[in-house]
Design a protein around this motif. Structure first.
Motif, PDB file in Angstrom:
ATOM      1  N   UNK A  55       0.827  -1.218   0.000  1.00 61.10           N
ATOM      2  CA  UNK A  55       0.000   0.000   0.000  1.00 61.10           C
ATOM      3  C   UNK A  55       0.856   1.260   0.000  1.00 61.10           C
ATOM      4  N   UNK A  56       1.889   1.268   0.805  1.00 59.49           N
ATOM      5  CA  UNK A  56       2.777   2.434   0.864  1.00 59.49           C
ATOM      6  C   UNK A  56       3.465   2.644  -0.484  1.00 59.49           C
ATOM      7  N   UNK A  57       3.958   1.561  -1.072  1.00 61.56           N
ATOM      8  CA  UNK A  57       4.612   1.659  -2.381  1.00 61.56           C
ATOM      9  C   UNK A  57       3.620   2.110  -3.449  1.00 61.56           C
TER      10      UNK A  57
ATOM     11  N   UNK B 154      -2.215   5.535 -15.009  1.00 58.41           N
ATOM     12  CA  UNK B 154      -1.906   4.841 -16.258  1.00 58.41           C
ATOM     13  C   UNK B 154      -0.475   4.307 -16.320  1.00 58.41           C
ATOM     14  N   UNK B 155       0.479   5.097 -15.878  1.00 57.96           N
ATOM     15  CA  UNK B 155       1.890   4.682 -16.007  1.00 57.96           C
ATOM     16  C   UNK B 155       2.359   3.788 -14.877  1.00 57.96           C
ATOM     17  N   UNK B 156       1.565   3.670 -13.832  1.00 53.99           N
ATOM     18  CA  UNK B 156       1.945   2.808 -12.714  1.00 53.99           C
ATOM     19  C   UNK B 156       1.642   1.359 -13.075  1.00 53.99           C
ATOM     20  N   UNK B 157       2.621   0.507 -12.828  1.00 51.77           N
ATOM     21  CA  UNK B 157       2.415  -0.925 -13.066  1.00 51.77           C
ATOM     22  C   UNK B 157       2.486  -1.687 -11.749  1.00 51.77           C
ATOM     23  N   UNK B 158       1.805  -2.818 -11.722  1.00 56.08           N
ATOM     24  CA  UNK B 158       1.862  -3.668 -10.532  1.00 56.08           C
ATOM     25  C   UNK B 158       3.275  -4.178 -10.315  1.00 56.08           C
ATOM     26  N   UNK B 159       3.987  -4.399 -11.388  1.00 55.81           N
ATOM     27  CA  UNK B 159       5.381  -4.865 -11.295  1.00 55.81           C
ATOM     28  C   UNK B 159       6.247  -3.803 -10.600  1.00 55.81           C
ATOM     29  N   UNK B 160       6.059  -2.537 -10.948  1.00 56.82           N
ATOM     30  CA  UNK B 160       6.834  -1.456 -10.321  1.00 56.82           C
ATOM     31  C   UNK B 160       6.483  -1.336  -8.841  1.00 56.82           C
ATOM     32  N   UNK B 161       5.206  -1.462  -8.511  1.00 55.70           N
ATOM     33  CA  UNK B 161       4.791  -1.416  -7.103  1.00 55.70           C
ATOM     34  C   UNK B 161       5.410  -2.577  -6.343  1.00 55.70           C
ATOM     35  N   UNK B 162       5.372  -3.762  -6.938  1.00 56.86           N
ATOM     36  CA  UNK B 162       5.964  -4.941  -6.293  1.00 56.86           C
ATOM     37  C   UNK B 162       7.461  -4.739  -6.067  1.00 56.86           C
ATOM     38  N   UNK B 163       8.130  -4.172  -7.058  1.00 55.04           N
ATOM     39  CA  UNK B 163       9.563  -3.907  -6.925  1.00 55.04           C
ATOM     40  C   UNK B 163       9.821  -2.951  -5.765  1.00 55.04           C
ATOM     41  N   UNK B 164       9.037  -1.863  -5.704  1.00 56.38           N
ATOM     42  CA  UNK B 164       9.205  -0.868  -4.641  1.00 56.38           C
ATOM     43  C   UNK B 164       8.920  -1.454  -3.261  1.00 56.38           C
TER      44      UNK B 164
ATOM     45  N   UNK C 258       2.245 -11.438  -5.414  1.00 55.18           N
ATOM     46  CA  UNK C 258       1.788 -11.097  -4.072  1.00 55.18           C
ATOM     47  C   UNK C 258       0.861  -9.879  -4.118  1.00 55.18           C
ATOM     48  N   UNK C 259       1.165  -8.929  -4.994  1.00 53.94           N
ATOM     49  CA  UNK C 259       0.320  -7.743  -5.133  1.00 53.94           C
ATOM     50  C   UNK C 259      -1.078  -8.167  -5.588  1.00 53.94           C
ATOM     51  N   UNK C 260      -1.129  -9.031  -6.589  1.00 50.81           N
ATOM     52  CA  UNK C 260      -2.426  -9.518  -7.062  1.00 50.81           C
ATOM     53  C   UNK C 260      -3.135 -10.336  -5.996  1.00 50.81           C
ATOM     54  N   UNK C 261      -2.402 -11.137  -5.282  1.00 51.15           N
ATOM     55  CA  UNK C 261      -3.002 -11.948  -4.211  1.00 51.15           C
ATOM     56  C   UNK C 261      -3.613 -11.056  -3.130  1.00 51.15           C
TER      57      UNK C 261
END
Length: 190
Positions: A7-9, A20-30, A37-40
Motif C-alpha cells: 500500500x505504501x509503495x 496509467x503509467x503505474x504498473x503492478x510490477x513497479x509497485x511490487x519492486x518498490x 503477491x500484489x495480485x493476491x
C-alpha cells in the motif's frame, strides 16, 4: 507487513506516475515483494488504487469534523478538507490521483467507488444515513471537490491564491447549508 508495504509503495507510485503509467510490477519492486503477491493481496490495480486512496483521505477525519461540538460544521469540514490538500504528506498524492480519476476510466471508477463506499457512507452516517443524508453529503462534496480541482489541480486564480482562512470563510456557509438546512429549503426530493 507485506500488505502495508504494498500500500505504501502503491501510494507513492500512483502519486509520482499517475494511474496509467503505474504498473503492478513497479509497485511490487518498490515493496520488495513478488508481483503475484500484489495480485493476491489486492486482486487488481483498480482495487489497489482504491485502497491506496484510503491512505490519503481518511473518512474518519471528516466524520470527526462533523461530530465535533461547537462552532460551524461547514467551517470544520472545509478546514479538514483543505488540510488534506495542503499537507505535504497527502496534497501531491491528491493532485495526481484526482488528475488520474479525470483522465482514466479505471481510475475514475476506483475514485468513484472510494467516494461512495467510504467517504459518502461515513459522512452520511453522521447525518442520519438516509437518502437525504447521502444527497446532502454529495452536495457538500460538489463544493469541496470543485474547489480542489480549480485551486490545487488547475491552480486558477483568484481561487488558487486565497489564504486558507479566506477560503474557509467563503465555502463554509454553503457547506453548512447543504449539511444542515431544512430539506424543503434545499428542495430535496420527497
Amino acid at each position: 507487513m507485506s500488505r502495508e508495504a504494498v500500500l505504501t509503495a502503491a501510494k507513492k507510485r500512483f502519486a509520482s506516475d499517475g494511474y496509467e503509467r503505474t504498473t503492478l510490477r513497479a509497485i511490487a519492486h518498490d515493496a520488495h515483494v513478488d508481483p503475484s503477491m500484489v495480485l493476491y493481496l489486492f486482486g487488481s490495480k483498480l482495487d489497489l488504487f482504491r485502497e491506496s486512496l484510503r491512505l490519503i483521505i481518511d473518512p474518519q477525519l471528516l466524520v470527526a469534523a462533523l461530530s465535533e461540538a461547537g462552532g460551524d460544521v461547514g467551517a470544520r469540514m472545509v478546514r479538514v478538507y483543505l488540510q488534506i490538500w495542503e499537507s505535504p504528506e497527502t496534497g501531491p498524492s491528491m493532485v495526481v490521483m484526482l488528475q488520474s480519476a479525470t483522465s482514466n476510466s479505471e481510475a475514475h471508477e476506483a475514485f468513484r467507488s472510494f467516494m461512495q463506499t467510504y467517504v459518502l457512507t461515513a459522512v452520511s452516517g453522521v447525518l442520519g444515513g438516509d437518502e437525504h443524508a447521502r444527497l446532502r453529503a454529495m452536495l457538500a462534496a460538489t463544493s469541496l471537490v470543485g474547489t480542489a480541482m480549480l485551486r490545487y489541480v488547475m491552480k486558477i486564480p483568484p481561487l488558487a491564491t486565497l489564504s486558507g482562512d479566506e477560503l474557509v470563510a467563503l465555502l463554509a456557509p454553503t457547506v453548512t447549508r447543504y449539511l444542515t438546512a431544512d430539506a424543503a429549503e434545499l428542495g430535496l426530493p420527497t
